[in-house]
Design a protein around this motif. Structure first.
Motif, PDB file in Angstrom:
ATOM      1  N   SER A  17      -4.161   3.978  10.188  1.00  0.00           N
ATOM      2  CA  SER A  17      -4.163   3.184   8.961  1.00  0.00           C
ATOM      3  C   SER A  17      -5.563   2.651   8.674  1.00  0.00           C
ATOM      4  O   SER A  17      -6.016   2.626   7.517  1.00  0.00           O
ATOM      5  CB  SER A  17      -3.173   2.021   9.082  1.00  0.00           C
ATOM      6  OG  SER A  17      -1.847   2.490   9.254  1.00  0.00           O
ATOM      7  N   PHE A  40      -7.526   5.614   7.424  1.00  0.00           N
ATOM      8  CA  PHE A  40      -7.103   5.985   6.071  1.00  0.00           C
ATOM      9  C   PHE A  40      -7.704   5.048   5.026  1.00  0.00           C
ATOM     10  O   PHE A  40      -8.307   5.496   4.032  1.00  0.00           O
ATOM     11  CB  PHE A  40      -5.570   5.945   5.996  1.00  0.00           C
ATOM     12  CG  PHE A  40      -5.009   6.250   4.638  1.00  0.00           C
ATOM     13  CD1 PHE A  40      -4.918   7.549   4.181  1.00  0.00           C
ATOM     14  CD2 PHE A  40      -4.561   5.223   3.808  1.00  0.00           C
ATOM     15  CE1 PHE A  40      -4.399   7.830   2.923  1.00  0.00           C
ATOM     16  CE2 PHE A  40      -4.043   5.498   2.552  1.00  0.00           C
ATOM     17  CZ  PHE A  40      -3.960   6.811   2.111  1.00  0.00           C
ATOM     18  N   PRO A  72       0.966   5.187   6.681  1.00  0.00           N
ATOM     19  CA  PRO A  72      -0.008   4.094   6.823  1.00  0.00           C
ATOM     20  C   PRO A  72       0.669   2.725   6.742  1.00  0.00           C
ATOM     21  O   PRO A  72       1.691   2.552   6.083  1.00  0.00           O
ATOM     22  CB  PRO A  72      -0.946   4.299   5.629  1.00  0.00           C
ATOM     23  CG  PRO A  72      -0.732   5.699   5.183  1.00  0.00           C
ATOM     24  CD  PRO A  72       0.698   6.013   5.503  1.00  0.00           C
TER      25      PRO A  72
END
Length: 358
Positions: free
Chosen positions: A76, A79, A188
């Motif tokens: 996450s 990302f 995510p």
């Protein structure tokens, strides 16, 4: 015989990246989807003629592992951080951010990252002292003799791994999601911790893309222009953006010996293709079963304490903004790169508004 020199340079950079790829696996990242990051970057560099490749980078891996407690948090962070870097790359903001903050504050942040790397290496060594301290000893001795990071990482990782396998009968079974040659979507997660981690990773990449990108470009005899650096930033961000959703590892800007090859663009593309093939065929997980994660501790310590910290600290502490850069350095080392850079920016622009100075 240019092709042979290009091939040797590519293989050298691949060998340098493999231990850091093993480090990525120990953090829980899947290697199969990461191959497509290398493939994307190889395609972009080949079409655009860019000399700066991307690969596994110890700094970003260590920072991501430090900031995220599990795979979902780490992917996450990657990302969201990639999304930030993609905006920076597409808008051409990279050089503007550095110009706004100044080289001293950016260098202070990078010097703080150097201390973070050294701290992580020492922490790893305390957790697995037999392997960690051996790795640091081998790395220190090798760097003192050679002053070469490629030899440093090769000797320390191979030496520690040989001791682990022959002396300690070391063998580890990696998690199935790390070694699986298939795609697995990782949803995510978003919260304040992940946002701060993403901003920290983006701050690290801003500094690394400028410094590593320029150094790699200068190895060819010519300095990259802002368009090259923005392309590098966009490519790296796109690669991370996609692979993070599949649990893959981040791949970032590196200082690459392929830039000194006779055909630097070809050598860089070749390096990334070789790395992609190694990951697609599943060779890296097979090697990783016999390489302790702590074997990278020596390289991290030398990279942080001996290479990254002194040069950047010297730049940071020179000039009128030395005290601000020093505080940026300390806060980065104690907390994270984003907080350090934010501290530097607030002091640089806030103190004059209050009629104060350092």
């Amino acid at each position: 015989m240019h092709w042979l020199a290009d091939l040797l340079a590519a293989i050298g950079v691949v060998l340098n990246g493999l231990p850091q790829g093993i480090m990525a696996m120990t953090l829980g990242f899947a290697v199969f989807p990461t191959a497509f990051s290398f493939g994307l970057a190889a395609l972009v560099n080949g079409v655009a003629g860019s000399v700066a490749p991307i690969s596994f980078q110890a700094e970003s891996l260590a920072l991501t592992g430090h900031l995220g407690k599990d795979l979902r948090e780490r992917t996450s962070i990657i990302f969201l951080g990639a999304g930030i870097m993609l905006i920076i790359g597409l808008t051409g903001s990279l050089t503007k951010i550095v110009a706004l903050l100044g080289n001293q504050i950016m260098a202070g942040m990078m010097a703080g990252v150097g201390i973070m790397l050294a701290k992580i290496a020492l922490q790893m060594s305390r957790e697995q002292p037999h392997f960690g301290w051996l790795s640091i000893g081998l790395a220190a001795a090798t760097y003192l003799v050679t002053k070469n990071l490629v030899w440093t990482i090769a000797v320390s990782v191979i030496g520690t791994s040989l001791y682990a396998v022959l002396g300690e009968r070391y063998h580890v079974t990696l998690p199935a999601h790390v070694t699986a040659r298939r795609f697995q979507f990782v949803k995510p997660r978003f919260n304040l911790k992940i946002l701060r981690g993403a901003l920290s990773l983006a701050c690290l990449n801003i500094g690394a893309n400028i410094s590593y990108g320029l150094i790699t470009g200068q190895m060819t005899g010519q300095k990259p222009n802002p368009v090259d650096l923005n392309l590098l930033t966009s490519t790296q961000a796109l690669a991370d953006f996609g692979t993070s959703l599949l649990g893959g590892a981040p791949v970032e800007t590196i200082i690459s010996a392929t830039a000194s090859a006779p055909e630097p663009v070809f050598a860089g593309v070749l390096m990334m293709i070789i790395m992609a093939v190694i990951l697609l065929l599943g060779w890296l997980p097979k090697i990783g079963q016999y390489v302790p994660s702590t074997s990278i501790a020596g390289f991290l310590f030398i990279l942080g304490a001996v290479v990254t910290f002194p040069e950047n600290a010297a730049t940071a502490l020179q000039g009128s903004f030395g005290p601000v850069a020093a505080l940026t350095l300390v806060v980065t080392a104690l907390i994270d790169p984003f907080t350090g850079l934010l501290t530097g920016a607030l002091l640089k622009f806030g103190l004059p508004l209050l009629g104060l100075g350092l």
